[in-house]
Design an enzyme around this catalytic site. Structure first.
Site, PDB file in Angstrom:
ATOM      1  CG  MET A   1      -1.950   1.154   1.210  1.00  0.00           C
ATOM      2  SD  MET A   1      -3.111   1.076  -0.167  1.00  0.00           S
ATOM      3  CE  MET A   1      -3.040   2.782  -0.761  1.00  0.00           C
ATOM      4  CE  LYS A   2       5.786   5.512   2.235  1.00  0.00           C
ATOM      5  NZ  LYS A   2       5.341   6.899   2.475  1.00  0.00           N
ATOM      6  CG  LEU A   3       5.993   0.053  -2.808  1.00  0.00           C
ATOM      7  CD1 LEU A   3       6.375  -1.231  -3.535  1.00  0.00           C
ATOM      8  CD2 LEU A   3       7.160   1.039  -2.816  1.00  0.00           C
TER       9      LEU A   3
END
Length: 312
Positions: free
Chosen positions: A178-180
């Site tokens: 999700m961070k990417l």
């Protein structure tokens, strides 16, 4: 594997950088015993010692003193070295402890490390960060957590010492995935703003006039406001995320998209915009300085603080 207890968790911390220093400061100030890995920046180590932290010489020594170990470093190569290297975490971790990676890491590497630690009876969670060093210092970061439900509940009281918004995304690795995606959106904004400012300059519209339309309109957002402080005011401290880290994250995104079988032309275009700025240097550029680079290669003067946007 996790072993919740009524006793206070013993916290280990590795990575007193731009974000990590503020996180560690909040953990120790809010009552958790903290052992941190010393580093060349002795000022930060001295500050943490003054606040009640205890310095250790190796990752293994940090692990031996802790029930939960947080990592906040650049990316997967650094995480892998800390976990697997000589005197690494694996040499000191006890069964029932948890390792939490707050770095923006490659999900493939994350999955491999989680499996290795599981063999030792150690849980793994990923809790990458959003927002800036200012919020890290204030204890109001956002974090997206990949962990089992049981591990997430165990971590929550410690996460609350430094995060204002905590979202449980899914299992281990999902936080990094999700961070990417989150960084793809934000860095896509940066690439779009930079090219739009250069085009505006080409047709005679200054950054101030550009800003007078975008700010407070539907296209405004918090990212835009910190991004524009460089071009408008020359403030390099407003958005302290390096172009090098942005390029690294977009490379991880490309790898994740390839593995998923996704065509991602916008991701590749964003990565290429940052690749050019990264190659051109200097090494200490922050993301808003992409606008200066894009202006320069297009013959537009976006000199910070002047706001002229003149064609050279």
């Amino acid at each position: 594997m996790t072993q919740p207890t009524n006793e206070k968790e013993q916290i280990g911390f590795i990575g007193l950088g731009l974000m990590g220093h503020g996180i560690a400061k909040n953990i120790v100030e809010k009552g958790y015993p903290l052992t941190f890995l010393g580093r060349q920046d002795r000022a930060k180590a001295a500050d943490m010692t003054a606040r009640g932290g205890r310095e250790a010489a190796t990752p293994a020594a940090v692990a031996e003193a802790a029930s939960i170990v947080f990592l906040c470093v650049t990316g997967s190569p650094q995480v892998e070295a800390i976990v697997r290297g000589p005197h690494g975490l694996k040499a000191g971790l006890k069964p029932g402890s948890v390792v939490v990676d707050c770095s923006t890491s490659d999900p493939t590497s994350t999955a491999a490390i989680a499996a290795e630690l599981a063999d030792l009876g150690v849980d793994f969670a990923d809790a990458p960060l959003s927002r800036t060093p200012k919020e890290a210092w204030e204890g109001t970061l956002d974090t997206m957590v990949g962990a089992t439900g049981e591990v997430f509940q165990r971590l929550m009281p410690v996460l609350q010492t430094w995060a204002g918004r905590i979202v449980h995304i899914g299992g281990p690795g999902d936080g990094h995935r999700m961070k990417l995606i989150n960084n793809f959106i934000s860095l896509g904004y940066a690439a779009l703003y930079s090219e739009a400012l250069a085009l505006a300059g080409k047709v005679g519209i200054s950054p101030q006039r550009f800003d007078s339309v975008i700010r407070s309109g539907r296209m405004d957002c918090g990212f835009y406001q910190t991004f524009m402080q460089w071009t408008l005011d020359g403030n390099r401290e407003a958005h302290r995320f390096t172009i090098a880290n942005a390029f690294k994250d977009l490379t991880y995104l490309e790898s994740m998209a390839d593995a998923a079988g996704l065509a991602n032309p916008l991701g590749n275009a964003t990565k290429n915009a940052f690749a050019g700025a990264f190659a051109a240097g200097p090494a200490d550029q922050y993301v808003p300085m992409l606008a200066t680079h894009v202006g320069r290669i297009n013959g537009v003067d976006l000199t910070p603080g002047t706001g002229k946007g003149q064609v050279g």
